[in-house]
Design an enzyme around this catalytic site. Structure first.
Site, PDB file in Angstrom:
ATOM      1  N   PHE A 229       0.851  -1.186   0.000  1.00 24.33           N
ATOM      2  CA  PHE A 229       0.000   0.000   0.000  1.00 24.33           C
ATOM      3  C   PHE A 229       0.887   1.236   0.000  1.00 24.33           C
ATOM      4  CE2 PHE A 229      -4.474   1.084   0.553  1.00 24.33           C
ATOM      5  CZ  PHE A 229      -5.076  -0.104   0.198  1.00 24.33           C
TER       6      PHE A 229
ATOM      7  N   GLN B 229      -7.377  15.097   3.012  1.00 26.38           N
ATOM      8  CA  GLN B 229      -6.729  14.176   2.064  1.00 26.38           C
ATOM      9  C   GLN B 229      -7.552  13.999   0.788  1.00 26.38           C
ATOM     10  OE1 GLN B 229      -6.171   9.684   2.860  1.00 26.38           O
ATOM     11  NE2 GLN B 229      -4.130  10.570   2.804  1.00 26.38           N
TER      12      GLN B 229
ATOM     13  N   HIS C  32      -7.686  11.520  -2.350  1.00 25.74           N
ATOM     14  CA  HIS C  32      -7.208  10.203  -2.811  1.00 25.74           C
ATOM     15  C   HIS C  32      -7.040  10.280  -4.323  1.00 25.74           C
ATOM     16  CE1 HIS C  32      -7.132   5.951  -3.684  1.00 25.74           C
ATOM     17  NE2 HIS C  32      -7.189   5.647  -2.402  1.00 25.74           N
TER      18      HIS C  32
ATOM     19  N   LEU D 108     -14.626   5.506  -5.046  1.00 29.93           N
ATOM     20  CA  LEU D 108     -13.213   5.161  -4.890  1.00 29.93           C
ATOM     21  C   LEU D 108     -12.790   3.881  -5.604  1.00 29.93           C
ATOM     22  CD1 LEU D 108     -10.857   6.430  -3.226  1.00 29.93           C
ATOM     23  CD2 LEU D 108     -11.122   4.465  -1.725  1.00 29.93           C
TER      24      LEU D 108
ATOM     25  N   GLU E 193      -6.528   2.087  -3.287  1.00 34.43           N
ATOM     26  CA  GLU E 193      -5.082   1.986  -3.526  1.00 34.43           C
ATOM     27  C   GLU E 193      -4.646   0.523  -3.667  1.00 34.43           C
ATOM     28  OE1 GLU E 193      -2.999   5.260  -1.402  1.00 34.43           O
ATOM     29  OE2 GLU E 193      -2.154   3.551  -0.345  1.00 34.43           O
TER      30      GLU E 193
ATOM     31  N   ARG F 160      -0.506   9.392  -0.867  1.00 36.78           N
ATOM     32  CA  ARG F 160      -1.610   9.973  -1.641  1.00 36.78           C
ATOM     33  C   ARG F 160      -1.401  11.434  -2.011  1.00 36.78           C
ATOM     34  NH1 ARG F 160      -6.136   6.807   1.978  1.00 36.78           N
ATOM     35  NH2 ARG F 160      -5.723   4.823   0.931  1.00 36.78           N
TER      36      ARG F 160
ATOM     37  N   HIS G 134     -11.204  12.507   0.381  1.00 34.01           N
ATOM     38  CA  HIS G 134     -11.308  11.155   0.932  1.00 34.01           C
ATOM     39  C   HIS G 134     -11.297  11.095   2.449  1.00 34.01           C
ATOM     40  CE1 HIS G 134     -10.905   6.852   0.861  1.00 34.01           C
ATOM     41  NE2 HIS G 134      -9.761   6.882   1.528  1.00 34.01           N
TER      42      HIS G 134
ATOM     43  N   ARG H 199      -2.509  11.013   5.843  1.00 37.05           N
ATOM     44  CA  ARG H 199      -2.635   9.634   6.344  1.00 37.05           C
ATOM     45  C   ARG H 199      -2.178   8.621   5.301  1.00 37.05           C
ATOM     46  NH1 ARG H 199      -6.414   5.572   5.663  1.00 37.05           N
ATOM     47  NH2 ARG H 199      -7.970   6.879   4.619  1.00 37.05           N
TER      48      ARG H 199
HETATM   49  C1  LIG Z   1     -14.460   4.373  -0.064  1.00 34.99           C
HETATM   50  C2  LIG Z   1     -13.517   4.346   1.111  1.00 34.99           C
HETATM   51  C3  LIG Z   1     -12.587   3.336   1.236  1.00 34.99           C
HETATM   52  C4  LIG Z   1     -11.721   3.318   2.326  1.00 34.99           C
HETATM   53  N1  LIG Z   1     -10.817   2.287   2.438  1.00 34.99           N
HETATM   54  C5  LIG Z   1     -10.008   2.253   3.532  1.00 34.99           C
HETATM   55  C6  LIG Z   1      -9.110   1.164   3.711  1.00 34.99           C
HETATM   56  O1  LIG Z   1      -9.049   0.238   2.911  1.00 34.99           O
HETATM   57  N2  LIG Z   1      -8.314   1.181   4.806  1.00 34.99           N
HETATM   58  C7  LIG Z   1      -8.346   2.183   5.725  1.00 34.99           C
HETATM   59  O2  LIG Z   1      -7.597   2.131   6.702  1.00 34.99           O
HETATM   60  N3  LIG Z   1      -9.216   3.207   5.580  1.00 34.99           N
HETATM   61  C8  LIG Z   1     -10.054   3.257   4.523  1.00 34.99           C
HETATM   62  N4  LIG Z   1     -10.920   4.301   4.386  1.00 34.99           N
HETATM   63  C9  LIG Z   1     -11.062   5.288   5.481  1.00 34.99           C
HETATM   64  C10 LIG Z   1     -11.920   4.688   6.599  1.00 34.99           C
HETATM   65  O3  LIG Z   1     -12.855   3.801   6.052  1.00 34.99           O
HETATM   66  C11 LIG Z   1     -12.663   5.760   7.400  1.00 34.99           C
HETATM   67  O4  LIG Z   1     -11.739   6.719   7.824  1.00 34.99           O
HETATM   68  C12 LIG Z   1     -13.305   5.114   8.620  1.00 34.99           C
HETATM   69  O5  LIG Z   1     -14.161   4.060   8.233  1.00 34.99           O
HETATM   70  C13 LIG Z   1     -14.061   6.083   9.515  1.00 34.99           C
HETATM   71  O6  LIG Z   1     -14.607   5.314  10.562  1.00 34.99           O
HETATM   72  P1  LIG Z   1     -15.347   5.970  11.788  1.00 34.99           P
HETATM   73  O7  LIG Z   1     -15.702   4.862  12.734  1.00 34.99           O
HETATM   74  O8  LIG Z   1     -14.550   7.088  12.326  1.00 34.99           O
HETATM   75  O9  LIG Z   1     -16.660   6.608  11.168  1.00 34.99           O
HETATM   76  P2  LIG Z   1     -17.756   6.043  10.135  1.00 34.99           P
HETATM   77  O10 LIG Z   1     -17.530   4.645   9.735  1.00 34.99           O
HETATM   78  O11 LIG Z   1     -17.882   7.078   9.073  1.00 34.99           O
HETATM   79  O12 LIG Z   1     -19.061   6.058  11.019  1.00 34.99           O
HETATM   80  C14 LIG Z   1     -19.632   7.267  11.483  1.00 34.99           C
HETATM   81  C15 LIG Z   1     -20.815   6.905  12.336  1.00 34.99           C
HETATM   82  O13 LIG Z   1     -21.287   8.074  12.990  1.00 34.99           O
HETATM   83  C16 LIG Z   1     -22.684   8.171  12.850  1.00 34.99           C
HETATM   84  N5  LIG Z   1     -23.055   9.584  12.914  1.00 34.99           N
HETATM   85  C17 LIG Z   1     -22.496  10.630  12.262  1.00 34.99           C
HETATM   86  N6  LIG Z   1     -23.114  11.773  12.617  1.00 34.99           N
HETATM   87  C18 LIG Z   1     -24.081  11.437  13.505  1.00 34.99           C
HETATM   88  C19 LIG Z   1     -25.060  12.150  14.226  1.00 34.99           C
HETATM   89  N7  LIG Z   1     -25.195  13.475  14.117  1.00 34.99           N
HETATM   90  N8  LIG Z   1     -25.897  11.460  15.030  1.00 34.99           N
HETATM   91  C20 LIG Z   1     -25.810  10.115  15.168  1.00 34.99           C
HETATM   92  N9  LIG Z   1     -24.884   9.387  14.509  1.00 34.99           N
HETATM   93  C21 LIG Z   1     -24.043  10.040  13.695  1.00 34.99           C
HETATM   94  C22 LIG Z   1     -22.988   7.526  11.503  1.00 34.99           C
HETATM   95  O14 LIG Z   1     -24.327   7.091  11.472  1.00 34.99           O
HETATM   96  C23 LIG Z   1     -21.997   6.349  11.555  1.00 34.99           C
HETATM   97  O15 LIG Z   1     -22.554   5.291  12.297  1.00 34.99           O
HETATM   98  C24 LIG Z   1     -11.786   4.340   3.300  1.00 34.99           C
HETATM   99  C25 LIG Z   1     -12.726   5.357   3.164  1.00 34.99           C
HETATM  100  C26 LIG Z   1     -13.567   5.366   2.080  1.00 34.99           C
HETATM  101  C27 LIG Z   1     -14.515   6.512   1.966  1.00 34.99           C
END
Ligand SMILES: Cc1cc2nc3c(=O)[nH]c(=O)nc-3n(C[C@H](O)[C@H](O)[C@H](O)COP(=O)(O)OP(=O)(O)OC[C@H]3O[C@@H](n4cnc5c(N)ncnc54)[C@H](O)[C@@H]3O)c2cc1C
Length: 573
Positions: free
Chosen positions: A115, A235, A237, A247, A250, A281, A347, A388
């Site tokens: 990666f 960031q 991507h 997306l 990578e 990135r 991203h 990141r």
């Molecule tokens: C397409 C894509 C592919 C990716 N691939 C990778 C990868 O392969 N490896 C890697 O390390 N990272 C990857 N990332 C980055 C990573 O997935 C994210 O940074 C990470 O999943 C964020 O997780 P989180 O738990 O912080 O929030 P999220 O998974 O975004 O969850 C947010 C939560 O908060 C809740 N929420 C938000 N606002 C409110 C509110 N006002 N009231 C109640 N609930 C709320 C939502 O309902 C949700 O449940 C990727 C990102 C994307 C977009």
């Protein structure tokens, strides 16, 4: 209604779920999510989770820590990077034991792939460090953690939308939450709140992020008086599908994919001779825009190609099946035969709510805010610095989500219940009423589009003072126009017209904060590239930007970077 739980976790992505798994069964804990839990954005994560298991070739956590610090352009707090890299092995084996179906090597151990920015021997060559389940790694980890938290008896409030934090003298007392199915506004009383509300890519027009990524938790923390950290670091991507932003992970380049310009050249050889298409990135996104600016986009246009054609049908099916299907569905082409048109897409947010290594939110003077925690993309433990590395987010979520859970259990008994003020939901109810009562006014969607276009045009991969000021003027006028926004739907059930208008308040304010932070940083570092200040300036800018709401607007201040093992040096790949 009024609900009462010891611990409230807002967000059911991997950060929230991992914290929940730690606390569930011991304390009375509830999870609140504005979308159905398993639709949280973590489920979209494709490529993998980083950890120096060394299953495919020699690796070490020190190399991983070094890559994380260098990848973050030396803005990464090194104590946090050390925890991340060192704890990765335990975290990944723990997920394996919970049942995550990682791909396997022929010997039966967890398979790993290359990666961007992950290297062996302190930068000598790419290393295979990403553990993955085909290209649906986030999906399988999330389903596993969701099942595990349910098994441990967690209470879940799904499709409940956090609208306000209730603080009493700098201590958490609870939350005001809107129930999407009924339109009711509830008060939750608690001793601990964990914000795990994810990122806010929806500030930009082209983004890989889902519709729910509007940064509510980050904005609510700011509104409640918490500082925010390093908000200028956004960031992009390199490989979003052209025109859509969806997306292409990578992982595609980790499996051998290459970027080609309009002349068919593999241009990354010129920009990062060592790592080429596996450079970080920020480096690749800038290279793509440079190629486009110099007329070497495809047919002179604003995209380039990702070439997977040499990987072969079978390899694509085994390792990149979801991506291949996105390409077929969205573009109607076959990645085994056709080149994929791509352009950088917003991203990930490196900045957010500042925390210590245990997820406790830190106030203006670095003091712990009693009862308030943050984890995941909404938080800034500063493990990613100015940029990141791929696969370090999933690791961040499970490492620091767990640490937050552990700390909560340690301190919970010493935390008193803070009484709620009288009717803490009044302001929220009044805001909803104002939106519903207003007869004429602009639609939130119109304002959102203008915001996203301005941020994309003036504050994306390249920035400069003139453009940032243009964007700031646009956002300020949109904030004024927001006061007159009206909605058509005045109903109670699943009123997305209303919730989108409410989300816009977070997005506009976060845009403003990004711009103010970006204007102030007069240097280039990681994802923040100032054309008017193209060099990194450690003398003046090796420090974290902090921004806090005041009665007169905002206050910008700075905090030092924690440097333990690696002194800053030029960042070449
Ligand atoms: C397409 C894509 C592919 C990716 N691939 C990778 C990868 O392969 N490896 C890697 O390390 N990272 C990857 N990332 C980055 C990573 O997935 C994210 O940074 C990470 O999943 C964020 O997780 P989180 O738990 O912080 O929030 P999220 O998974 O975004 O969850 C947010 C939560 O908060 C809740 N929420 C938000 N606002 C409110 C509110 N006002 N009231 C109640 N609930 C709320 C939502 O309902 C949700 O449940 C990727 C990102 C994307 C977009």
């Amino acid at each position: 209604m009024e609900f009462k739980h010891d611990v409230l976790i807002v967000g059911a992505g991997l950060a929230g779920l991992r914290a929940a798994v730690e606390v569930a069964g011991v304390a009375d804990v509830a999870l609140i999510s504005k979308v159905f839990s398993t639709r949280s954005h973590s489920g979209a994560a494709q490529g993998g989770i980083a950890g120096a298991l060394g299953n495919e070739e020699p690796d070490s956590w020190e190399w991983h820590m070094y890559d994380t610090v260098k990848g973050g352009d030396f803005l990464t707090d090194q104590d946090a990077a050390e925890v991340l890299a060192q704890d990765a092995l335990r975290a990944i084996y723990e997920l394996e034991h919970m049942g995550v179906p990682f791909n396997r090597t022929p010997a039966g151990t967890i398979a790993q792939r290359a990666f961007g920015g992950h290297t062996r021997d302190f930068g000598k060559a790419p290393v295979k460090r990403a553990c993955h389940a085909a290209d649906r790694t986030g999906r399988v980890i999330m389903d596993t953690l969701y099942f595990e938290s349910l098994r441990k008896g967690i209470k879940v409030y799904e499709e409940f939308y956090l609208l306000d934090l209730i603080m009493q003298e700098n201590t958490v007392a609870g939350l005001v939450v809107y129930e999407l199915a009924t339109g009711a506004v509830h008060v939750f009383h608690s001793r601990v709140v964990v914000l795990a509300t994810g990122g806010f890519g929806k500030v930009y027009k082209t983004t890989s992020n889902c519709f729910a990524n509007t940064g509510d938790g980050v904005y609510l923390a700011y509104r409640a008086g918490m500082p925010l950290e390093d908000m200028e670091f956004v960031q992009f991507h390199p490989t979003g599908i052209y025109g859509l932003g969806v997306l292409i992970s990578e992982a595609a380049r980790g499996e051998g994919g290459m970027l080609r310009n309009g002349k068919g050249d593999r241009f990354m050889e010129r920009y990062a001779p060592g790592l080429k298409d596996l450079a970080p990135r920020d480096v690749i996104s800038r290279a793509i825009y440079d190629e486009i600016r110099e007329g070497r986009g495809i047919d002179g246009r604003d995209y380039i190609h990702l070439d997977l054609t040499h990987l072969g049908k079978e390899h694509l099916a085994a390792k990149l099946s979801d991506i291949s299907s996105f390409v077929r569905i969205y573009l109607g082409i076959d990645p085994a035969r056709d080149l994929i048109p791509v352009q950088p897409t917003c991203h990930y947010m490196m900045g957010g709510i500042p925390t210590n290594l245990d997820g406790q939110v830190l106030g203006e003077n670095q003091q712990v805010i009693q009862g308030l925690y943050a984890a995941g993309e909404c938080a800034c433990v500063s493990v990613h610095g100015a940029n990141r590395l791929g696969c370090n987010s999933l690791l961040d979520l499970v490492v620091f989500g767990r640490r937050a859970g552990k700390k909560i259990l340690q301190v919970l008994e010493s935390l008193a219940w803070v009484s709620l003020p009288d009717h803490p939901e009044m302001d929220t109810l009044a805001k909803i009423d104002r939106l519903k009562m207003r007869q004429d006014g602009e639609k939130a969607g119109v304002l959102r589009n203008e915001m996203q276009e301005a941020m994309m045009a003036y504050c994306s991969v390249f920035r400069n003072k003139k453009d940032l000021n243009k964007a700031l003027a646009t956002i300020q006028s949109l904030m004024e126009r927001y006061e007159g926004v009206a909605i058509d739907n005045r109903g109670l059930r699943f009123n997305t017209d209303l919730t989108e208008a409410l989300e816009l308040e977070s997005l506009l304010n976060l845009s403003y904060i990004i711009l103010v932070s970006a204007l102030a940083r007069e240097e280039s570092r990681g994802a923040h590239f100032r054309e008017d200040y193209p060099e990194r300036d450690d003398q003046n800018w090796l420090k974290h930007t902090m921004i806090r709401k005041t009665n007169d607007g905002y206050n910008l201040f700075y905090k030092p970077v924690t440097i333990t093992r690696f002194e800053p040096k030029p960042r070449v790949y």
